[in-house]
Design a protein around this motif. Structure first.
Motif, PDB file in Angstrom:
ATOM      1  N   HIS A   1       1.083  -0.732  -0.317  1.00 33.95           N
ATOM      2  CA  HIS A   1      -0.270   0.186  -0.314  1.00 33.95           C
ATOM      3  C   HIS A   1       1.041   1.034  -0.025  1.00 33.95           C
ATOM      4  O   HIS A   1       0.246   2.380  -0.738  1.00 33.95           O
ATOM      5  N   LYS A   2       2.562   1.222   0.930  1.00 30.99           N
ATOM      6  CA  LYS A   2       2.949   2.393   0.587  1.00 30.99           C
ATOM      7  C   LYS A   2       3.137   2.730  -0.716  1.00 30.99           C
ATOM      8  O   LYS A   2       3.674   3.783  -0.909  1.00 30.99           O
ATOM      9  N   ILE A   3       3.421   1.522  -1.759  1.00 30.72           N
ATOM     10  CA  ILE A   3       4.356   1.355  -2.710  1.00 30.72           C
ATOM     11  C   ILE A   3       3.644   1.828  -3.715  1.00 30.72           C
ATOM     12  O   ILE A   3       3.818   2.847  -4.578  1.00 30.72           O
ATOM     13  N   SER A   4       2.053   1.351  -3.706  1.00 32.71           N
ATOM     14  CA  SER A   4       1.301   2.036  -4.573  1.00 32.71           C
ATOM     15  C   SER A   4       0.130   1.390  -4.682  1.00 32.71           C
ATOM     16  O   SER A   4      -0.400   0.744  -3.520  1.00 32.71           O
ATOM     17  N   PRO A   5      -1.516   2.615  -3.997  1.00 39.18           N
ATOM     18  CA  PRO A   5      -2.397   2.636  -3.135  1.00 39.18           C
ATOM     19  C   PRO A   5      -2.718   0.845  -3.955  1.00 39.18           C
ATOM     20  O   PRO A   5      -3.337   0.791  -4.952  1.00 39.18           O
ATOM     21  N   LEU A   6      -3.180   0.703  -2.800  1.00 35.68           N
ATOM     22  CA  LEU A   6      -4.338  -0.624  -3.347  1.00 35.68           C
ATOM     23  C   LEU A   6      -5.526  -0.410  -3.458  1.00 35.68           C
ATOM     24  O   LEU A   6      -5.884   0.419  -3.063  1.00 35.68           O
ATOM     25  N   GLU A   7      -6.225  -1.503  -4.204  1.00 39.43           N
ATOM     26  CA  GLU A   7      -7.594  -1.338  -5.029  1.00 39.43           C
ATOM     27  C   GLU A   7      -8.708  -1.450  -4.009  1.00 39.43           C
ATOM     28  O   GLU A   7      -9.157  -0.376  -3.772  1.00 39.43           O
TER      29      GLU A   7
END
Length: 61
Positions: free
Chosen positions: A32-38
């Motif tokens: 989630h920190k790297i790329s937001p979760l759906e």
């Protein structure tokens, strides 16, 4: 995982589920920190599941 499902598990099974849930939680937070979760609500639900597992493990001991 529902509370009724957790109550039917043995202490060893709860510990195994708890270890898996904590590992999954760590991976999910990093992802989630790297790329937001759906669906970031999954993080909250997993945190609640970990709390339920800890509570039931304490009650069984």
């Amino acid at each position: 995982m529902k509370k009724a499902d957790i109550k039917n598990l043995s202490a060893g099974d709860i510990q195994a589920q708890l270890a898996d849930a904590k590992a999954q939680y760590s991976k999910m937070k990093l992802a989630h920190k790297i790329s937001p979760l759906e669906n970031p609500i999954q993080i909250k639900d997993l945190r609640k599941t970990i709390a339920r597992l800890n509570t039931e493990l304490t009650n069984k001991q």
